[in-house]
Scaffold this active site. Structure first.
Site, PDB file in Angstrom:
ATOM      1  N   THR A 141      -1.514   6.375  -7.966  1.00 16.84           N
ATOM      2  CA  THR A 141      -1.182   6.881  -6.623  1.00 16.84           C
ATOM      3  C   THR A 141       0.276   6.545  -6.349  1.00 16.84           C
ATOM      4  O   THR A 141       0.623   5.359  -6.235  1.00 16.84           O
ATOM      5  CB  THR A 141      -2.065   6.217  -5.554  1.00 16.84           C
ATOM      6  OG1 THR A 141      -3.431   6.398  -5.907  1.00 16.84           O
ATOM      7  CG2 THR A 141      -1.807   6.836  -4.184  1.00 16.84           C
TER       8      THR A 141
ATOM      9  N   LYS B 109      -4.506  12.754  -1.988  1.00 10.69           N
ATOM     10  CA  LYS B 109      -4.883  11.337  -2.118  1.00 10.69           C
ATOM     11  C   LYS B 109      -4.407  10.538  -0.896  1.00 10.69           C
ATOM     12  O   LYS B 109      -5.104   9.645  -0.411  1.00 10.69           O
ATOM     13  CB  LYS B 109      -4.284  10.766  -3.411  1.00 10.69           C
ATOM     14  CG  LYS B 109      -4.372   9.268  -3.562  1.00 10.69           C
ATOM     15  CD  LYS B 109      -5.782   8.743  -3.759  1.00 10.69           C
ATOM     16  CE  LYS B 109      -5.768   7.221  -3.841  1.00 10.69           C
ATOM     17  NZ  LYS B 109      -7.081   6.641  -4.067  1.00 10.69           N
TER      18      LYS B 109
ATOM     19  N   LYS C 230       0.440  -0.414  -0.412  1.00 12.03           N
ATOM     20  CA  LYS C 230       1.367   0.489  -1.095  1.00 12.03           C
ATOM     21  C   LYS C 230       1.060   1.937  -0.700  1.00 12.03           C
ATOM     22  O   LYS C 230       1.948   2.714  -0.354  1.00 12.03           O
ATOM     23  CB  LYS C 230       1.205   0.268  -2.605  1.00 12.03           C
ATOM     24  CG  LYS C 230       2.034   1.121  -3.503  1.00 12.03           C
ATOM     25  CD  LYS C 230       1.280   2.221  -4.191  1.00 12.03           C
ATOM     26  CE  LYS C 230       0.090   1.823  -5.001  1.00 12.03           C
ATOM     27  NZ  LYS C 230      -0.581   2.970  -5.614  1.00 12.03           N
TER      28      LYS C 230
HETATM   29  P1  NAP Z   1      -4.163  -2.880 -11.819  1.00 13.90           P
HETATM   30  O1  NAP Z   1      -5.499  -3.409 -12.223  1.00 13.90           O
HETATM   31  O2  NAP Z   1      -3.183  -3.791 -11.149  1.00 13.90           O
HETATM   32  O3  NAP Z   1      -3.479  -2.269 -13.158  1.00 13.90           O
HETATM   33  C1  NAP Z   1      -2.158  -1.789 -13.145  1.00 13.90           C
HETATM   34  C2  NAP Z   1      -1.790  -1.373 -14.548  1.00 13.90           C
HETATM   35  O4  NAP Z   1      -0.459  -0.836 -14.531  1.00 13.90           O
HETATM   36  C3  NAP Z   1      -1.762  -2.528 -15.564  1.00 13.90           C
HETATM   37  O5  NAP Z   1      -2.189  -2.040 -16.808  1.00 13.90           O
HETATM   38  C4  NAP Z   1      -0.276  -2.895 -15.593  1.00 13.90           C
HETATM   39  O6  NAP Z   1       0.123  -3.528 -16.787  1.00 13.90           O
HETATM   40  C5  NAP Z   1       0.341  -1.520 -15.493  1.00 13.90           C
HETATM   41  N1  NAP Z   1       1.735  -1.541 -15.005  1.00 13.90           N
HETATM   42  C6  NAP Z   1       2.148  -1.833 -13.749  1.00 13.90           C
HETATM   43  N2  NAP Z   1       3.492  -1.738 -13.661  1.00 13.90           N
HETATM   44  C7  NAP Z   1       3.925  -1.354 -14.896  1.00 13.90           C
HETATM   45  C8  NAP Z   1       5.202  -1.076 -15.428  1.00 13.90           C
HETATM   46  N3  NAP Z   1       6.325  -1.162 -14.673  1.00 13.90           N
HETATM   47  N4  NAP Z   1       5.274  -0.713 -16.739  1.00 13.90           N
HETATM   48  C9  NAP Z   1       4.163  -0.619 -17.501  1.00 13.90           C
HETATM   49  N5  NAP Z   1       2.915  -0.875 -17.050  1.00 13.90           N
HETATM   50  C10 NAP Z   1       2.813  -1.227 -15.749  1.00 13.90           C
HETATM   51  O7  NAP Z   1      -4.300  -1.608 -10.862  1.00 13.90           O
HETATM   52  P2  NAP Z   1      -5.501  -0.544 -10.760  1.00 13.90           P
HETATM   53  O8  NAP Z   1      -6.444  -1.005  -9.713  1.00 13.90           O
HETATM   54  O9  NAP Z   1      -5.989  -0.199 -12.126  1.00 13.90           O
HETATM   55  O10 NAP Z   1      -4.705   0.699 -10.107  1.00 13.90           O
HETATM   56  C11 NAP Z   1      -3.921   1.603 -10.878  1.00 13.90           C
HETATM   57  C12 NAP Z   1      -3.558   2.805 -10.007  1.00 13.90           C
HETATM   58  O11 NAP Z   1      -4.757   3.438  -9.551  1.00 13.90           O
HETATM   59  C13 NAP Z   1      -2.753   2.445  -8.732  1.00 13.90           C
HETATM   60  O12 NAP Z   1      -1.791   3.427  -8.453  1.00 13.90           O
HETATM   61  C14 NAP Z   1      -3.831   2.425  -7.658  1.00 13.90           C
HETATM   62  O13 NAP Z   1      -3.287   2.691  -6.369  1.00 13.90           O
HETATM   63  C15 NAP Z   1      -4.748   3.534  -8.137  1.00 13.90           C
HETATM   64  N6  NAP Z   1      -6.147   3.429  -7.676  1.00 13.90           N
HETATM   65  C16 NAP Z   1      -6.839   2.249  -7.770  1.00 13.90           C
HETATM   66  C17 NAP Z   1      -8.152   2.185  -7.331  1.00 13.90           C
HETATM   67  C18 NAP Z   1      -8.967   0.900  -7.389  1.00 13.90           C
HETATM   68  O14 NAP Z   1     -10.057   0.858  -6.783  1.00 13.90           O
HETATM   69  N7  NAP Z   1      -8.537  -0.133  -8.120  1.00 13.90           N
HETATM   70  C19 NAP Z   1      -8.760   3.330  -6.804  1.00 13.90           C
HETATM   71  C20 NAP Z   1      -8.060   4.521  -6.764  1.00 13.90           C
HETATM   72  C21 NAP Z   1      -6.740   4.556  -7.203  1.00 13.90           C
HETATM   73  P3  NAP Z   1      -0.084  -5.139 -16.982  1.00 13.90           P
HETATM   74  O15 NAP Z   1      -1.462  -5.281 -17.531  1.00 13.90           O
HETATM   75  O16 NAP Z   1       0.968  -5.529 -17.929  1.00 13.90           O
HETATM   76  O17 NAP Z   1       0.080  -5.767 -15.621  1.00 13.90           O
END
Ligand code: NAP
Length: 297
Positions: free
Chosen positions: A101, A176, A244
């Site tokens: 997102t 979204k 965010k």
């Molecule tokens: P998360 O668990 O914090 O995972 C984030 C991922 O992004 C990790 O693999 C991280 O790598 C990687 N990352 C972050 N910054 C980076 C960079 N500069 N370069 C390379 N890799 C990077 O987050 P998540 O919950 O999976 O969410 C991911 C996305 O989905 C977000 O945009 C969020 O808003 C969206 N989303 C999440 C949910 C939910 O319920 N969790 C629902 C809908 C949408 P590392 O492992 O090295 O930190």
């Protein structure tokens, strides 16, 4: 633009969402290459048969369809346009699908950069949380070139149940952001109802049971209400991430002269949750902010 019957897929970002999603693609029979900044998170998928690349460029070089699931706008920019980024490895005809997102305008700019190399970007953020990622039941909202979207639709169907083409580049992100307005303001209502029930002497679990079959039913109430009662504030979807998303909504409001008072309020209240150390907890911790306002422990 044509792809093989089981196109090679790349996956960048194996966090809470990305890891189970990449697993579904592997189970769907696609050759899969993954990259994660913290390499240790690739071990589980490697054991299941995925190849591991050293950089986003390395994943792009091996993929016809490349999915990105990282945190914020600047992270997608870095992964796509930074050193060793996707643009350095991408092949003509490939389609990049950004499921993070992020800001709609950034998707449009990155789509243009990819088109200059004969590739496309589809923005395809999701709703349904960690549960939806694990169950492959996500709602997927897509924007970008229609033909490129149709090429990736069978892969998206491995990840979600509702797949909606919303319009040109950036439209998936706009849908979204509407979703985030809806879920955040609804969660505020759920939190207020729970505080009201507790303070006025009604069992909160009974309240959820009583109203869930009527006009007040919602995903937030039936999925997050019980977590609040059990004091389960594990993410799920983190407060830092919803802040965010609400920031992205409010930035779009500022540039389009839109006034969303309830969204502004819930952004302030989530700010209080962060100030009390709940930034990395799940969004149900909004309830704790409301409880403090009413003197509940
Ligand atoms: P998360 O668990 O914090 O995972 C984030 C991922 O992004 C990790 O693999 C991280 O790598 C990687 N990352 C972050 N910054 C980076 C960079 N500069 N370069 C390379 N890799 C990077 O987050 P998540 O919950 O999976 O969410 C991911 C996305 O989905 C977000 O945009 C969020 O808003 C969206 N989303 C999440 C949910 C939910 O319920 N969790 C629902 C809908 C949408 P590392 O492992 O090295 O930190």
């Amino acid at each position: 633009m044509t792809h093989t019957s089981r196109p090679a897929v790349g996956f960048i970002g194996l966090g809470i969402m990305g890891r189970p999603m990449a697993g579904h693609i592997l189970k769907g029979g696609h050759p899969l290459t993954v990259y994660n900044r913290t390499r240790s998170k690739t071990a589980e998928l490697q054991a299941l048969g995925a190849a591991v690349a050293d950089s986003p460029a390395g994943v792009a070089a091996r993929s016809e369809i490349l999915i990105i699931m990282v945190s914020d706008t600047q992270d997608v920019e870095q992964v796509v346009a930074g050193p060793q980024g996707v643009l350095e490895g991408i092949r003509p005809g490939s389609v990049v699908v950004d499921m993070s997102t992020i800001a709609p305008g950034t998707e449009r700019a990155l789509d243009e950069a990819l088109r200059a190399r004969g590739a496309f970007l589809i923005d395809a953020p999701v709703s349904g949380g960690d549960v939806g990622a694990r169950d492959a039941s996500l709602a997927i909202m897509a924007g970008g070139d229609r033909k490129a979207f149709e090429l990736v639709r069978p892969v998206l169907a491995l990840l979600g149940r509702t797949i909606t083409y919303c319009g040109p580049s950036g439209s998936g992100q706009l849908a979204k952001l509407c979703n985030q307005i809806l879920v955040s303001v609804t969660l505020l209502g759920v939190s207020e109802a729970l505080v009201f029930a507790r303070k006025c002497g009604l069992d909160p679990s009974v309240m959820i049971e009583a109203v869930s079959g009527g006009a007040a039913q919602s995903w937030q109430l039936t999925n997050l209400g019980p977590r609040i009662i059990k004091r389960d504030f594990a993410p799920g979807f983190m407060v830092d991430l919803v802040q965010k998303d609400l920031r992205l909504v409010l930035e779009s409001c500022a540039s389009a002269d839109v006034s969303l008072p309830a969204t502004g309020l819930v952004h302030q209240l989530f700010g209080s949750a962060r100030a009390h150390g709940s930034g990395r907890e799940g969004t149900p911790s909004l309830a704790k902010v409301l409880e403090r306002l009413s003197g509940l422990e």
